[in-house]
Design a protein around this motif. Sequence first.
Motif, mmCIF file in Angstrom:
data_model
loop_
_atom_site.group_PDB
_atom_site.id
_atom_site.type_symbol
_atom_site.label_atom_id
_atom_site.label_comp_id
_atom_site.label_asym_id
_atom_site.label_seq_id
_atom_site.Cartn_x
_atom_site.Cartn_y
_atom_site.Cartn_z
ATOM 1 N N ALA A 33 1.037 -1.118 -0.170
ATOM 2 C CA ALA A 33 -0.179 -0.163 0.089
ATOM 3 C C ALA A 33 0.678 0.970 0.020
ATOM 4 O O ALA A 33 0.875 2.461 -0.787
ATOM 5 N N ALA A 34 2.547 0.939 0.542
ATOM 6 C CA ALA A 34 2.534 2.225 0.851
ATOM 7 C C ALA A 34 3.753 2.549 -0.423
ATOM 8 O O ALA A 34 3.539 3.576 -0.972
ATOM 9 N N VAL A 35 3.780 1.590 -1.270
ATOM 10 C CA VAL A 35 4.617 2.105 -2.049
ATOM 11 C C VAL A 35 3.788 2.460 -2.887
ATOM 12 O O VAL A 35 3.884 2.834 -4.376
ATOM 13 N N ALA A 36 2.690 1.831 -3.467
ATOM 14 C CA ALA A 36 1.854 2.217 -4.822
ATOM 15 C C ALA A 36 0.861 3.636 -4.568
ATOM 16 O O ALA A 36 1.034 4.531 -5.244
ATOM 17 N N GLY A 37 0.999 4.243 -3.104
ATOM 18 C CA GLY A 37 0.263 5.048 -2.324
ATOM 19 C C GLY A 37 1.654 6.702 -3.042
ATOM 20 O O GLY A 37 1.498 6.926 -3.536
ATOM 21 N N GLN A 38 2.571 6.063 -2.658
ATOM 22 C CA GLN A 38 4.194 6.696 -2.857
ATOM 23 C C GLN A 38 4.105 7.294 -4.813
ATOM 24 O O GLN A 38 4.563 8.056 -4.998
ATOM 25 N N ARG A 39 3.207 6.004 -5.518
ATOM 26 C CA ARG A 39 3.705 6.452 -6.640
ATOM 27 C C ARG A 39 1.941 7.289 -7.370
ATOM 28 O O ARG A 39 1.902 7.121 -8.806
ATOM 29 N N GLY A 40 1.782 7.546 -6.390
ATOM 30 C CA GLY A 40 0.196 8.700 -6.741
ATOM 31 C C GLY A 40 -1.198 7.426 -6.854
ATOM 32 O O GLY A 40 -2.054 8.379 -7.173
ATOM 33 N N ARG A 41 -0.560 6.302 -6.663
ATOM 34 C CA ARG A 41 -2.376 5.735 -6.421
ATOM 35 C C ARG A 41 -3.084 5.947 -5.305
ATOM 36 O O ARG A 41 -2.758 6.054 -4.737
ATOM 37 N N ARG A 42 -4.350 5.603 -6.023
ATOM 38 C CA ARG A 42 -5.776 5.725 -4.533
ATOM 39 C C ARG A 42 -5.466 4.848 -3.997
ATOM 40 O O ARG A 42 -6.620 4.200 -4.403
ATOM 41 N N VAL A 43 -4.958 4.511 -2.564
ATOM 42 C CA VAL A 43 -4.924 3.264 -1.553
ATOM 43 C C VAL A 43 -5.469 2.787 -0.779
ATOM 44 O O VAL A 43 -5.371 4.149 0.369
ATOM 45 N N LEU A 44 -6.536 1.481 -0.971
ATOM 46 C CA LEU A 44 -7.119 1.682 0.687
ATOM 47 C C LEU A 44 -6.437 0.263 1.053
ATOM 48 O O LEU A 44 -6.637 -0.773 0.199
ATOM 49 N N LEU A 45 -6.028 0.054 1.902
ATOM 50 C CA LEU A 45 -5.823 -0.457 3.310
ATOM 51 C C LEU A 45 -6.891 -1.065 4.400
ATOM 52 O O LEU A 45 -6.699 -0.610 4.666
ATOM 53 N N LEU A 46 -7.140 -2.260 4.566
ATOM 54 C CA LEU A 46 -8.576 -2.805 5.045
ATOM 55 C C LEU A 46 -8.128 -3.665 5.738
ATOM 56 O O LEU A 46 -7.096 -4.986 5.386
ATOM 57 N N ASP A 47 -8.268 -4.034 7.440
ATOM 58 C CA ASP A 47 -7.707 -4.859 7.880
ATOM 59 C C ASP A 47 -8.632 -5.419 8.338
ATOM 60 O O ASP A 47 -9.853 -4.748 9.386
ATOM 61 N N HIS A 48 -9.027 -6.894 9.353
ATOM 62 C CA HIS A 48 -10.466 -6.843 9.931
ATOM 63 C C HIS A 48 -9.999 -7.212 11.590
ATOM 64 O O HIS A 48 -10.562 -7.459 12.358
ATOM 65 N N ALA A 49 -8.770 -7.202 12.187
ATOM 66 C CA ALA A 49 -7.954 -7.010 13.673
ATOM 67 C C ALA A 49 -8.427 -5.424 14.096
ATOM 68 O O ALA A 49 -8.650 -4.639 12.679
ATOM 69 N N ASP A 50 -8.105 -5.166 14.914
ATOM 70 C CA ASP A 50 -8.714 -4.414 15.945
ATOM 71 C C ASP A 50 -7.210 -3.051 15.707
ATOM 72 O O ASP A 50 -7.340 -1.793 15.584
ATOM 73 N N GLN A 51 -5.921 -3.840 14.758
ATOM 74 C CA GLN A 51 -4.735 -3.224 14.377
ATOM 75 C C GLN A 51 -4.185 -3.467 13.670
ATOM 76 O O GLN A 51 -4.051 -4.479 13.375
ATOM 77 N N VAL A 52 -3.310 -2.795 12.931
ATOM 78 C CA VAL A 52 -2.233 -3.484 11.990
ATOM 79 C C VAL A 52 -0.814 -4.240 12.454
ATOM 80 O O VAL A 52 -0.739 -3.457 13.225
ATOM 81 N N GLY A 53 -0.465 -5.158 11.275
ATOM 82 C CA GLY A 53 0.520 -4.961 11.883
ATOM 83 C C GLY A 53 1.156 -6.340 13.275
ATOM 84 O O GLY A 53 1.552 -6.170 13.815
ATOM 85 N N LYS A 54 0.146 -6.821 13.568
ATOM 86 C CA LYS A 54 -0.248 -7.791 14.665
ATOM 87 C C LYS A 54 1.505 -8.635 14.464
ATOM 88 O O LYS A 54 1.196 -9.136 15.972
ATOM 89 N N LYS A 55 1.360 -9.113 13.760
ATOM 90 C CA LYS A 55 2.318 -10.695 13.832
ATOM 91 C C LYS A 55 3.178 -9.400 13.649
ATOM 92 O O LYS A 55 4.906 -10.193 14.643
ATOM 93 N N ILE A 56 3.848 -8.655 12.787
ATOM 94 C CA ILE A 56 5.590 -7.483 13.209
ATOM 95 C C ILE A 56 4.990 -7.535 14.725
ATOM 96 O O ILE A 56 6.205 -7.890 15.168
#
Length: 402
Positions: A33-56
């Motif tokens: 999402a970050a790479v596409a967004g920074q290339r000017g794409r309109r990006v939506l990032l969706l997750d069912h968890a209450d916060q992002v990157g839980k495994k990280i």
Amino acid sequence: MGWRSQSCTDACVAVFDYDAIVLGAGAAGLMCAAVAGQRGRRVLLLDHADQVGKKILISGGGRCNFTNIYTRPETYISANPHFAKSALARYAPADFIALVERHGIAYHEKTLGQLFCDGSAKQVVAMLLDECARGGVDVRCGQPVRQVTHADGRFAVRFGDLDFAAPNLVIATGGPSIPKMGASGFAYDLARQFGLKVVEPRPALVPLTLGGDDVLFRELSGVATPVEARAGKAAFREAALFTHKGLSGPAILQVSSYWRHGEPVTIDFLPDAAPGWLLDAKRARPRATLASALALPDRLAQTLADRLALPGELGAQTDRKLADAEARLKRWTFRPNGTEGFAKAEVTAGGISTANLSSQTMMAKSVPGLYAVGEAVDVTGWLGGYNFQWAWASGHAAGQAL
Ligand SMILES: Cc1cc2nc3c(=O)[nH]c(=O)nc-3n(C[C@H](O)[C@H](O)[C@H](O)COP(=O)(O)OP(=O)(O)OC[C@H]3O[C@@H](n4cnc5c(N)ncnc54)[C@H](O)[C@@H]3O)c2cc1C
């Protein structure tokens, strides 16, 4: 983001439009999402968890082993061992390290090329969210993805009560390892919905369980020692750990990814011993017992000596028996009766077949606009930062193509 109203029947439903919808805000989805967004794409990032990157956040004992400087295609398992080459070559560990350094995150090499944060894995998640913000990515969490449909070149996603649409959809929802964290086989269901094949998923980087004659070894729970473990053609020299269920530790986790039910796992308990060491020990210390001659933790040495059934002093044993004992210690054969399953597996091997995807872009060959990245794909890394490197590299490849 733009919005339009869907054809009005009972009620008008707002549909929010993007260039790309990324499902799953884990390592691969955030990068993509970050790479596409920074290339000017309109990006939506969706997750069912209450916060992002839980495994990280839980990775590397909370310090995130975010890459491995010895990453190479051979450190990955896939039905197509060539598939990962392109993405890994175009986004290398050095690229992620440069990103980490730009964000001022201090890190160190722990062992075997494994890079960890000095501070906390939270820094990696904050960095990725910052990169998403720079790309204007719309990040939304905490709702179920209720439906995904595809018609007229557009993917429509119902997320909670909202409808979103885009000409591109990225499957980045990972694999089913650690279900209690919200991990699921959703990626596979979605892939099958679009006609993609799934290589049978199986737990990997997972402890193995012992039964039958080997249950006695469970009494050694807590004992660890450096070994060379083998399953099939794979061999790893790291520590093995006995547990109350069987075998674990890095060497065992590594070979578990190659192990198949019914196959043996062999262990060289003394990988550094020179050939003939036991006969040499007999000559040098004929009054010693086998257990005392083994340079291993006491309880393990005693169990192995009991199993080898050579009681008494070394000097009383024939050279032939000692040579046989040495050979068994070099290739001690366990026949695991299973693994501790997805509940304890660090990753999932198998997944969306690479035969269906472009190795350059991660796009499905038969469904233009559909992409799959990260652990959802049939590419599994060794223990030691390789899985995150695949998540970054595959997410980056798709992000560049969107
Ligand atoms: C305990 C543990 C420690 C680990 N430590 C390391 C390490 O130190 N180094 C390393 O390289 N690898 C490590 N790994 C492996 C690494 O975490 C994964 O390989 C990596 O996170 C995969 O990235 P991904 O983005 O493909 O999937 P994930 O990071 O799993 O992200 C998938 C995202 O999709 C979301 N999702 C799932 N289902 C749905 C759904 N139905 N709808 C919407 N969203 C959904 C999830 O909530 C999640 O946010 C570890 C794994 C575990 C379990």
